[in-house]
Motif scaffolding. Structure first.
Motif, PDB file in Angstrom:
ATOM      1  N   LEU A  55      39.694  34.949  31.453  1.00 55.08           N
ATOM      2  CA  LEU A  55      38.393  35.600  31.278  1.00 55.08           C
ATOM      3  C   LEU A  55      37.239  34.767  31.845  1.00 55.08           C
ATOM      4  O   LEU A  55      36.266  35.319  32.343  1.00 55.08           O
ATOM      5  N   VAL A  63      35.062  41.857  37.811  1.00 53.03           N
ATOM      6  CA  VAL A  63      35.932  42.180  36.666  1.00 53.03           C
ATOM      7  C   VAL A  63      35.323  43.392  35.966  1.00 53.03           C
ATOM      8  O   VAL A  63      34.160  43.354  35.546  1.00 53.03           O
ATOM      9  N   ALA A  65      34.274  46.026  33.221  1.00 52.19           N
ATOM     10  CA  ALA A  65      33.888  45.786  31.817  1.00 52.19           C
ATOM     11  C   ALA A  65      35.014  46.158  30.850  1.00 52.19           C
ATOM     12  O   ALA A  65      35.200  45.492  29.821  1.00 52.19           O
ATOM     13  N   THR A  67      38.255  46.077  31.521  1.00 51.20           N
ATOM     14  CA  THR A  67      39.302  45.045  31.659  1.00 51.20           C
ATOM     15  C   THR A  67      38.940  43.851  30.771  1.00 51.20           C
ATOM     16  O   THR A  67      39.777  43.334  30.010  1.00 51.20           O
ATOM     17  N   GLU A  68      37.687  43.432  30.870  1.00 51.89           N
ATOM     18  CA  GLU A  68      37.211  42.295  30.070  1.00 51.89           C
ATOM     19  C   GLU A  68      37.357  42.589  28.571  1.00 51.89           C
ATOM     20  O   GLU A  68      37.859  41.759  27.798  1.00 51.89           O
ATOM     21  N   LEU A  72      39.784  40.680  25.801  1.00 54.90           N
ATOM     22  CA  LEU A  72      39.231  40.068  24.578  1.00 54.90           C
ATOM     23  C   LEU A  72      39.976  40.558  23.339  1.00 54.90           C
ATOM     24  O   LEU A  72      40.332  39.770  22.460  1.00 54.90           O
ATOM     25  N   THR A 103      31.668  40.587  20.718  1.00 56.57           N
ATOM     26  CA  THR A 103      32.005  41.729  21.581  1.00 56.57           C
ATOM     27  C   THR A 103      30.877  42.765  21.545  1.00 56.57           C
ATOM     28  O   THR A 103      30.504  43.325  22.578  1.00 56.57           O
ATOM     29  N   GLN A 107      29.653  42.602  25.201  1.00 57.22           N
ATOM     30  CA  GLN A 107      30.200  43.743  25.944  1.00 57.22           C
ATOM     31  C   GLN A 107      29.324  44.999  25.731  1.00 57.22           C
ATOM     32  O   GLN A 107      29.058  45.703  26.702  1.00 57.22           O
ATOM     33  N   ARG A 111      26.902  44.236  28.627  1.00 59.38           N
ATOM     34  CA  ARG A 111      27.520  45.030  29.710  1.00 59.38           C
ATOM     35  C   ARG A 111      27.291  46.529  29.577  1.00 59.38           C
ATOM     36  O   ARG A 111      27.650  47.293  30.460  1.00 59.38           O
ATOM     37  N   ARG A 156      32.500  32.031  34.432  1.00 63.47           N
ATOM     38  CA  ARG A 156      32.165  33.360  34.971  1.00 63.47           C
ATOM     39  C   ARG A 156      31.063  34.043  34.151  1.00 63.47           C
ATOM     40  O   ARG A 156      30.133  34.633  34.714  1.00 63.47           O
ATOM     41  N   ILE A 157      31.142  33.948  32.835  1.00 59.57           N
ATOM     42  CA  ILE A 157      30.142  34.648  32.008  1.00 59.57           C
ATOM     43  C   ILE A 157      28.824  33.871  31.993  1.00 59.57           C
ATOM     44  O   ILE A 157      27.745  34.465  32.018  1.00 59.57           O
TER      45      ILE A 157
END
Ligand code: Z5A
Length: 217
Positions: A55, A63, A65, A67-68, A72, A103, A107, A111, A156-157
């Protein structure tokens, strides 16, 4: 048979001091005779740590959203089955650096994933498991970013924009409105000594409530 343990989570945006303060809280509980397991998300198990690496690694492809999100929750399912539930059932307390509030904040807030989708996965993966207490370390985004970025390379994040992290912060604050009872918010923009005074007050409150609930059994 021992009583079921408490499940406590520590949340907040990047660089607010979760790792630093998790250690402080762990020590406080241990000094009061609590058997405690500390862990983190994503991660906490061998499989979960592998998913974490997937991740967070910087990639040269976008990637998605969803999939991420699924990665998780895959890590979380393993974490619950292998570590969290057995420890709680054994009467231990579990203190986790992040859980599902992250999350909702990253997310959903960050996201734009629909909250209803996360709620469905939360019910599927967690059943009725929810944290007993959640400590939200809240600080202005630029304060946390400056602290975190002094540490070197960004994952990445961490490479996301200020606007993303601002939405994450608002996502966390929104969470505290929806399930207010279990949250305690600490101003993590203060000097560490003051943050840790707040942590001590939180720790003592949890210990006192625990002792009282045992006495009432
Ligand atoms: N993520 C997600 O998107 N969805 C999910 O459901 C979950 C996670 C569970 C990994 O999390 C990433 O996964 C995270 C969210 C995403 N991505 N981001 N960004 P993580 O928790 O491992 O990573 P992190 O947020 O990057 O944590 P961090 O940067 O390690 O921050 P921290 O643990 O909160 O901070 P710290 O290491 O304790 O402190 C940072 C520095 O500040 C350090 O030098 C301290 O000494 C200093 N510090 C701490 N407090 C203070 C105060 N009060 N004053 C001054 N200096 C301080």
């Amino acid at each position: 048979m021992s009583a079921r343990g408490l499940f406590i989570t520590m949340e907040g945006g990047e660089g607010v001091g979760k790792s630093t303060n998790l250690d402080f809280l762990e020590r406080l509980f241990k000094d009061n005779g609590v058997e405690i397991v500390t862990t983190r998300e994503p991660g906490g198990t061998r499989l979960g740590e592998d998913i974490r690496e997937l991740l967070l690694r910087v990639r040269d492809e976008p990637v998605h959203a969803v999939t991420e999100l699924l990665l998780l929750f895959a890590a979380r399912a393993q974490h619950i089955a292998e570590l969290i539930e057995p420890a709680l059932a054994d009467g231990k307390w579990v203190l986790s650096d992040r859980f599902t509030d992250a999350t909702y904040a990253y997310q959903c807030g960050g996201r734009g994933v629909d909250r209803a989708v996360v709620e469905q996965l939360e019910n599927l993966v967690q059943g009725t498991l929810r944290p007993d207490y959640t400590l939200l370390l809240d600080a202005p985004v630029d304060v946390g970013m400056t602290r975190a970025r002094n540490r070197g390379e960004l994952d990445r994040i961490e490479q996301e924009t200020m606007a993303f992290f601002e939405r994450v912060r608002q996502g966390y604050l929104q969470q505290t409105q929806t399930q207010g009872d279990r949250y305690r918010i600490i101003d993590a923009g203060q000097p560490l000594v003051d943050v840790q005074k707040g942590l001590t007050a939180f720790g003592n409150e949890v210990l006192a409530r625990w002792t009282q609930s045992r006495a009432e059994l």
